[in-house]
Enzyme design. Structure first.
Site, mmCIF file in Angstrom:
data_model
loop_
_atom_site.group_PDB
_atom_site.id
_atom_site.type_symbol
_atom_site.label_atom_id
_atom_site.label_comp_id
_atom_site.label_asym_id
_atom_site.label_seq_id
_atom_site.Cartn_x
_atom_site.Cartn_y
_atom_site.Cartn_z
ATOM 1 N N CYS A 1 50.925 46.337 49.338
ATOM 2 C CA CYS A 1 51.449 47.655 48.967
ATOM 3 C C CYS A 1 50.981 48.684 50.004
ATOM 4 C CB CYS A 1 50.969 48.055 47.578
ATOM 5 S SG CYS A 1 51.426 46.856 46.311
ATOM 6 N N CYS B 1 47.776 51.134 49.444
ATOM 7 C CA CYS B 1 46.541 50.553 48.904
ATOM 8 C C CYS B 1 45.704 49.923 50.008
ATOM 9 C CB CYS B 1 46.915 49.501 47.858
ATOM 10 S SG CYS B 1 45.519 48.505 47.299
ATOM 11 N N CYS C 1 35.677 47.802 35.926
ATOM 12 C CA CYS C 1 36.826 47.360 36.722
ATOM 13 C C CYS C 1 36.372 46.208 37.615
ATOM 14 C CB CYS C 1 37.278 48.563 37.550
ATOM 15 S SG CYS C 1 38.509 48.184 38.780
ATOM 16 N N CYS D 1 40.691 54.811 43.146
ATOM 17 C CA CYS D 1 41.906 54.019 43.347
ATOM 18 C C CYS D 1 42.289 53.827 44.797
ATOM 19 C CB CYS D 1 43.086 54.751 42.711
ATOM 20 S SG CYS D 1 43.224 54.447 41.001
ATOM 21 N N CYS E 1 44.269 40.901 49.050
ATOM 22 C CA CYS E 1 45.477 40.827 48.220
ATOM 23 C C CYS E 1 46.670 40.545 49.113
ATOM 24 C CB CYS E 1 45.677 42.152 47.477
ATOM 25 S SG CYS E 1 47.108 42.118 46.365
ATOM 26 N N GLU F 1 34.045 43.993 44.939
ATOM 27 C CA GLU F 1 33.524 45.165 44.257
ATOM 28 C C GLU F 1 33.884 45.186 42.783
ATOM 29 O OE1 GLU F 1 33.155 48.418 47.794
ATOM 30 O OE2 GLU F 1 34.692 48.676 46.293
HETATM 31 N N1 SAH Z 1 46.916 44.485 41.936
HETATM 32 C C1 SAH Z 1 46.955 45.111 40.688
HETATM 33 C C2 SAH Z 1 45.610 45.671 40.246
HETATM 34 C C3 SAH Z 1 44.775 46.316 41.308
HETATM 35 S S1 SAH Z 1 45.385 47.843 41.948
HETATM 36 C C4 SAH Z 1 48.023 46.191 40.655
HETATM 37 O O1 SAH Z 1 48.551 46.527 41.713
HETATM 38 O O2 SAH Z 1 48.350 46.657 39.565
HETATM 39 C C5 SAH Z 1 45.022 48.927 40.574
HETATM 40 C C6 SAH Z 1 45.837 50.213 40.560
HETATM 41 O O3 SAH Z 1 45.469 51.060 41.661
HETATM 42 C C7 SAH Z 1 47.338 49.974 40.676
HETATM 43 O O4 SAH Z 1 48.019 50.676 39.672
HETATM 44 C C8 SAH Z 1 47.680 50.551 42.022
HETATM 45 O O5 SAH Z 1 49.012 51.015 42.035
HETATM 46 C C9 SAH Z 1 46.651 51.659 42.152
HETATM 47 N N2 SAH Z 1 46.426 52.130 43.519
HETATM 48 C C10 SAH Z 1 46.396 51.397 44.635
HETATM 49 N N3 SAH Z 1 46.180 52.201 45.700
HETATM 50 C C11 SAH Z 1 46.082 53.462 45.253
HETATM 51 C C12 SAH Z 1 45.848 54.747 45.863
HETATM 52 N N4 SAH Z 1 45.669 54.873 47.178
HETATM 53 N N5 SAH Z 1 45.791 55.838 45.075
HETATM 54 C C13 SAH Z 1 45.936 55.716 43.739
HETATM 55 N N6 SAH Z 1 46.152 54.546 43.099
HETATM 56 C C14 SAH Z 1 46.226 53.426 43.844
HETATM 57 FE FE1 SF4 Z 2 47.361 44.341 45.782
HETATM 58 FE FE2 SF4 Z 2 46.712 46.888 46.079
HETATM 59 FE FE3 SF4 Z 2 49.245 46.225 45.644
HETATM 60 FE FE4 SF4 Z 2 47.430 45.997 43.653
HETATM 61 S S1 SF4 Z 2 48.111 47.900 44.644
HETATM 62 S S2 SF4 Z 2 49.006 44.498 44.285
HETATM 63 S S3 SF4 Z 2 45.634 45.401 44.852
HETATM 64 S S4 SF4 Z 2 48.028 45.653 47.453
#
Ligand code: SAH
Ligand code: SF4
Length: 365
Positions: free
Chosen positions: A119, A122, A108, A339, A115, A95
């Site tokens: 986390c 996410c 974006c 996000c 990934c 996406e």
């Molecule tokens: N992997 C990279 C970039 C992709 S994630 C990273 O982690 O920075 C992009 C952003 O989305 C990151 O700052 C992450 O912390 C945030 N993010 C992920 N899941 C989220 C959620 N459920 N609500 C809000 N932000 C989220």
């Molecule tokens: Fe990967 Fe999501 Fe963590 Fe970014 S926030 S490093 S996309 S698992």
């Protein structure tokens, strides 16, 4: 594409120079011309490249291909945000999102299918890593959006690597994409307007400086203590907060850039008053600004979103203590483009609901 054809979008400028010299006995000047045609003018049809001789053009046509990601789906949010589902090589779907903000549009893009960082908050993190994208597949998202944006009469002003994936876990391909995006005969974007966001891969943050990848940096800190950070971001076991912030400091010093610290507020877990104070202490004296991102509940992973008032309270507190803080409210929530909502899909196994986005672009530049 025939077996021997080279994917043009996978070449950096120096690599193209080398290929042209080696395989086509053509000079550096030809590489410049090709870059200008393809990236500045959007022309990939060799017959239109009239400043290149007919014979060389015919040979180049045999030698290079210009793949295009197919737009598998496109959704438009009520707030103007557009979400694209692109099919790349092998049928994988990734996406890209165009996020409409007051004075700019931010694109974006995804850097991986899935990934590995896992986390807890996410959606992309729940699927594991399927594979990394090539430079071409990254740029094909950009090209696809540029093409489609014509029908809207707009384009993007900023690009962020905040879609699916951890960009620094795909360092070489992302770095090459950044170089082409910021090359003055490439997409000619200002390096201030191209941002790589990382969960905190310390050696790769240092590599950005060492290898002079001229790009803006955003770091997803998301906690004020190692205990909580490790709980929600397993990467913290390897690279705890102290080492991460040391790398942030060195990046800022080495590049003279301000780093964006992203802080996803997980209600009751990392957003207590103590967290607020600890964060101020942690970031004291660092050349950073903070993006507060209220947890996007659409991710459906069992965390709580903070209240609006509490998010504003955080912003006030950080500002009062000399930290520039911005709030990144979710955009495109009605089309699941915000996000933490991106989960994968493949062409063969399409879920009934559209996959959702992991990273809404935080216009960090
Ligand atoms: N992997 C990279 C970039 C992709 S994630 C990273 O982690 O920075 C992009 C952003 O989305 C990151 O700052 C992450 O912390 C945030 N993010 C992920 N899941 C989220 C959620 N459920 N609500 C809000 N932000 C989220
Ligand atoms: Fe990967 Fe999501 Fe963590 Fe970014 S926030 S490093 S996309 S698992």
């Amino acid at each position: 594409m025939t077996q021997s054809q080279q994917d043009f979008y996978n070449c950096s400028y120096p690599e193209l120079v080398e290929i042209l010299e080696r395989d086509f006995a053509a000079s550096k000047f030809r590489a410049t011309q090709l870059f200008e045609w393809v990236y500045r003018k959007g022309v990939t049809d060799f017959s239109q490249m009239t400043n290149i001789g007919r014979d060389l053009r015919a040979r180049l046509e045999q030698g290079f291909c210009f793949p295009r990601a197919t737009v598998h789906d496109r959704q438009i949010s009520q707030d103007g945000t557009r979400k694209y589902l692109f099919e790349v090589d092998g049928g994988d779907l990734v996406e890209a999102v165009m996020i409409k903000q007051a004075s700019r549009m931010t694109l974006c893009v995804s850097s991986q299918v899935g990934c590995a960082m896992a986390c807890g908050f996410c959606r992309t993190g729940t699927m594991g890593l399927k594979r990394s994208l090539s430079t071409s597949e990254i740029l094909q998202q950009v090209n696809g959006v540029i093409e489609d944006a014509k029908s809207f009469g707009d384009s993007f002003s900023n690009i962020v690597f905040m879609g699916m994936g951890e960009p620094l876990h795909n360092f070489d391909n992302v770095a090459r994409a950044v170089r082409n995006l910021t090359n003055s005969i490439g997409y000619a974007m200002s390096p201030r307007k191209v941002t790589v966001s990382t969960s905190g891969l310390v050696p790769e943050i240092r590599r950005l400086v060492e290898e002079k990848v001229n790009v803006s940096l955003a770091v997803s800190l998301n906690a004020s203590s190692d205990e909580v950070r490790t709980q929600v971001m397993p990467v913290n076991k390897r690279w705890p907060i102290k080492e991460l912030l040391a790398a942030v400091r060195d990046f800022a010093q080495g590049t003279r850039k301000t780093v964006t610290i992203e802080y996803v507020m997980l209600g009751g877990l990392n957003d207590t008053r103590d967290d607020m104070k600890r964060l101020v202490r942690l970031l004291h004296g660092l050349p950073v600004k903070v993006n507060l991102i209220p947890y996007n509940d659409n991710a459906g992973l069992g965390f709580n979103s903070p209240t609006r008032d509490w998010v504003f309270e955080w912003q006030r507190h950080l500002n009062q203590h000399g930290l520039q803080a911005f709030i990144r409210w979710s955009k495109g929530a009605d089309i699941a483009a915000a996000c933490g909502q991106l989960a994968t899909a493949s062409k063969r196994q399409r879920p009934s609901r559209l996959p959702v986005l992991a990273g809404e672009a935080q216009a960090a530049a």
